[in-house]
Scaffold this motif. Sequence first.
Motif, PDB file in Angstrom:
ATOM      1  N   GLU A  65      -5.550  -3.683   4.773  1.00  0.00           N
ATOM      2  CA  GLU A  65      -6.215  -3.316   5.946  1.00  0.00           C
ATOM      3  C   GLU A  65      -7.214  -4.221   6.464  1.00  0.00           C
ATOM      4  O   GLU A  65      -7.812  -4.974   7.527  1.00  0.00           O
ATOM      5  CB  GLU A  65      -6.622  -2.042   6.431  1.00  0.00           C
ATOM      6  N   ALA A  66      -8.113  -4.905   5.193  1.00  0.00           N
ATOM      7  CA  ALA A  66      -9.140  -5.659   5.499  1.00  0.00           C
ATOM      8  C   ALA A  66      -8.821  -6.952   5.740  1.00  0.00           C
ATOM      9  O   ALA A  66      -9.715  -8.017   6.698  1.00  0.00           O
ATOM     10  CB  ALA A  66      -9.873  -6.065   4.029  1.00  0.00           C
ATOM     11  N   LEU A  69      -3.768  -7.698  10.398  1.00  0.00           N
ATOM     12  CA  LEU A  69      -2.220  -7.992  10.607  1.00  0.00           C
ATOM     13  C   LEU A  69      -1.557  -8.699   9.527  1.00  0.00           C
ATOM     14  O   LEU A  69      -0.601  -8.184   8.777  1.00  0.00           O
ATOM     15  CB  LEU A  69      -1.665  -8.752  11.971  1.00  0.00           C
ATOM     16  N   TRP A  72      -1.420  -6.253   6.606  1.00  0.00           N
ATOM     17  CA  TRP A  72      -0.378  -5.399   6.783  1.00  0.00           C
ATOM     18  C   TRP A  72       0.858  -5.985   6.465  1.00  0.00           C
ATOM     19  O   TRP A  72       1.869  -5.309   5.566  1.00  0.00           O
ATOM     20  CB  TRP A  72      -0.380  -4.723   8.024  1.00  0.00           C
ATOM     21  N   GLU A  76       3.470  -4.690   3.395  1.00  0.00           N
ATOM     22  CA  GLU A  76       4.987  -4.629   3.609  1.00  0.00           C
ATOM     23  C   GLU A  76       5.942  -5.477   2.628  1.00  0.00           C
ATOM     24  O   GLU A  76       7.047  -4.946   2.236  1.00  0.00           O
ATOM     25  CB  GLU A  76       5.332  -5.045   4.958  1.00  0.00           C
ATOM     26  N   TYR A 107       1.546   9.654   9.324  1.00  0.00           N
ATOM     27  CA  TYR A 107       1.200   9.007   7.991  1.00  0.00           C
ATOM     28  C   TYR A 107       2.306   8.866   7.377  1.00  0.00           C
ATOM     29  O   TYR A 107       2.595   7.941   6.731  1.00  0.00           O
ATOM     30  CB  TYR A 107      -0.173   9.224   7.603  1.00  0.00           C
TER      31      TYR A 107
ATOM     32  N   ASN B  60      -6.291   7.327  17.276  1.00  0.00           N
ATOM     33  CA  ASN B  60      -6.007   7.663  15.899  1.00  0.00           C
ATOM     34  C   ASN B  60      -5.173   6.710  15.401  1.00  0.00           C
ATOM     35  O   ASN B  60      -4.004   6.539  15.730  1.00  0.00           O
ATOM     36  CB  ASN B  60      -5.486   9.142  16.090  1.00  0.00           C
ATOM     37  N   THR B  61      -5.493   6.083  14.157  1.00  0.00           N
ATOM     38  CA  THR B  61      -4.873   5.219  13.485  1.00  0.00           C
ATOM     39  C   THR B  61      -3.418   5.372  12.899  1.00  0.00           C
ATOM     40  O   THR B  61      -2.620   4.590  13.051  1.00  0.00           O
ATOM     41  CB  THR B  61      -5.671   4.704  12.273  1.00  0.00           C
ATOM     42  N   GLU B  65      -0.263   3.280  13.027  1.00  0.00           N
ATOM     43  CA  GLU B  65       0.534   2.892  11.506  1.00  0.00           C
ATOM     44  C   GLU B  65       1.966   3.113  11.512  1.00  0.00           C
ATOM     45  O   GLU B  65       2.952   2.496  10.832  1.00  0.00           O
ATOM     46  CB  GLU B  65      -0.244   3.382  10.076  1.00  0.00           C
ATOM     47  N   LEU B  69       3.591  -3.165  11.743  1.00  0.00           N
ATOM     48  CA  LEU B  69       2.910  -4.365  12.117  1.00  0.00           C
ATOM     49  C   LEU B  69       2.677  -4.276  13.549  1.00  0.00           C
ATOM     50  O   LEU B  69       1.699  -4.657  14.106  1.00  0.00           O
ATOM     51  CB  LEU B  69       3.726  -5.437  11.895  1.00  0.00           C
ATOM     52  N   TRP B  72      -0.036  -1.861  14.461  1.00  0.00           N
ATOM     53  CA  TRP B  72      -1.491  -2.498  14.071  1.00  0.00           C
ATOM     54  C   TRP B  72      -1.728  -3.441  15.247  1.00  0.00           C
ATOM     55  O   TRP B  72      -2.905  -3.722  15.565  1.00  0.00           O
ATOM     56  CB  TRP B  72      -1.329  -3.087  12.634  1.00  0.00           C
ATOM     57  N   LYS B  73      -1.043  -4.110  15.593  1.00  0.00           N
ATOM     58  CA  LYS B  73      -1.192  -5.036  16.785  1.00  0.00           C
ATOM     59  C   LYS B  73      -1.450  -4.654  18.258  1.00  0.00           C
ATOM     60  O   LYS B  73      -2.488  -5.005  18.646  1.00  0.00           O
ATOM     61  CB  LYS B  73       0.314  -6.074  17.154  1.00  0.00           C
ATOM     62  N   GLU B  76      -5.160  -3.538  17.599  1.00  0.00           N
ATOM     63  CA  GLU B  76      -5.988  -4.769  17.884  1.00  0.00           C
ATOM     64  C   GLU B  76      -6.133  -4.956  19.410  1.00  0.00           C
ATOM     65  O   GLU B  76      -7.241  -5.344  19.936  1.00  0.00           O
ATOM     66  CB  GLU B  76      -5.228  -5.941  17.146  1.00  0.00           C
ATOM     67  N   ALA B 110     -12.727  -3.952   7.694  1.00  0.00           N
ATOM     68  CA  ALA B 110     -12.072  -3.959   8.595  1.00  0.00           C
ATOM     69  C   ALA B 110     -12.124  -3.367   9.988  1.00  0.00           C
ATOM     70  O   ALA B 110     -11.538  -3.794  10.700  1.00  0.00           O
ATOM     71  CB  ALA B 110     -10.604  -3.334   8.138  1.00  0.00           C
ATOM     72  N   ASP B 114     -13.736  -6.684  11.755  1.00  0.00           N
ATOM     73  CA  ASP B 114     -12.749  -7.394  12.252  1.00  0.00           C
ATOM     74  C   ASP B 114     -12.073  -6.664  13.415  1.00  0.00           C
ATOM     75  O   ASP B 114     -11.935  -7.443  14.773  1.00  0.00           O
ATOM     76  CB  ASP B 114     -11.717  -7.589  11.269  1.00  0.00           C
TER      77      ASP B 114
END
Lengths: 273, 273
Positions: A65-66, A69, A72, A76, A107, B60-61, B65, B69, B72-73, B76, B110, B114
Amino acid sequence: MTTQQLISEIKRKKSFLCVGLDVDLDKIPEFLLKEEDPIFAFNKAIIDATHQYAVAYKPNTAFYEAYGLKGWKSLEKTISYLNKNYPEIFTIADAKRGDIGNTSSRYAKAFFEDLGFDSITIAPYMGKDSVEPFLAFKDNHTILLALTSNEGAFDFQTKNVGQQELYKEVLETSKAWGNSENLMYVVGATKAEYLADIRKIVPNSFLLVPGVGAQGGNLQDVCKYGMSENIGLLINSSRGIIYASNKNNFADAAAEVAMKLQIEMKTILDGIH
Amino acid sequence: MTTQQLISEIKRKKSFLCVGLDVDLDKIPEFLLKEEDPIFAFNKAIIDATHQYAVAYKPNTAFYEAYGLKGWKSLEKTISYLNKNYPEIFTIADAKRGDIGNTSSRYAKAFFEDLGFDSITIAPYMGKDSVEPFLAFKDNHTILLALTSNEGAFDFQTKNVGQQELYKEVLETSKAWGNSENLMYVVGATKAEYLADIRKIVPNSFLLVPGVGAQGGNLQDVCKYGMSENIGLLINSSRGIIYASNKNNFADAAAEVAMKLQIEMKTILDGIH
């Protein structure tokens, strides 16, 4: 992967080693930075060089995550590579997730269904309904934090809740949520003597033990106090293996450290059977 | 964003509303699925329609997730959109992270550096060194889980540790790690009466209160027991606002619910000043 398959692999390889894939671009060999995906290139080389000595790999999601994208995507690719090329390997998403029920389901879907991990680490603070959505996945494993390897473990985990420490309360209470086929625990190796007590509460559960190596734990002690009838241990080493060298020979250097640990493990396993 | 800036915004907008952006593709209006990034399109419309009634947004992540991908985009893009267009808005990554020190640093990087969130939710189980890396970021805020809004909160959080419940021990112990300028707490609204006790331990800290609306909490009660001299409350509503309608008018419907809440909040704020 079922617990029985994991035990078979441990017996076949004479190893209960887990390799932590905590990849830091500042620590990997510089020449890899030219690769399109340096993290994956590093992981692939480490996995190819160490897989015969290890039964499990554990990427910690924070390190991916740091890198946003890109990170991630590297995660994968790493789990796909493992599942495709080494399906006998047990995979752990060290994600330390946990949320209210309908959110934990998200999750669980992400890590089990979409990414394809065999297991995930979960924080117990939010209780039963935060853990159950993970346990609902058959053939997957939930690895609950019990006693962690860091200093902060003494802030709450070892505080007395009624007659016993909180981490024992977590073990005792959570036993009823699952069983040794789908529920494992994280127990830090820096406190090997605690393992004897833990085994009284969860005699058959697998324990994921981080902190051997860089964090200071001792393999002999962990096995002495923590091994169950069915072995029941996964010993993790991250930095000690993957950063054994930051030169061109990094993969060979990692393999060497992994092999040494595997030989120690073989000696222990041969001694008890 | 500093705590003082957040308080100023609350006073200016007469609102301490946080909108939870927990986006589920099965619940958003169908016509949005044709968009290149349906999650971002949904969030953008919700934010544009509700921003005058809210001082904070909280994705909420897990919900992002769950879409890998792409998700996550979308996350962002959502945080970038907020920071660019509404820099006065307080942003919360509801991520419930927490790991050993050097790993928590990765999560802090992160989410704060970021992605650019103002704050992040953190699970307290691993103790001080798992929280400190987040507190190290000046002008960012760490929101520690204290008493959550789910049933599982009663498994460990309300168990007695010595003389008091675990969640109070978490409040008491963590007070020394930070201060009301950088440390906030999650306290579920389903237990409003607990707030009076919590205020005795952390009189000035901001409390993020989820569970108003869909989860059953009551705004009046939360304010009665939980408000501090500097307001000190962020009340979150997720599903109640963002899924007010799944038709073409979803954004207007969301705005209507948000406005109603804001009016209730204004009445409360006007009453105390």
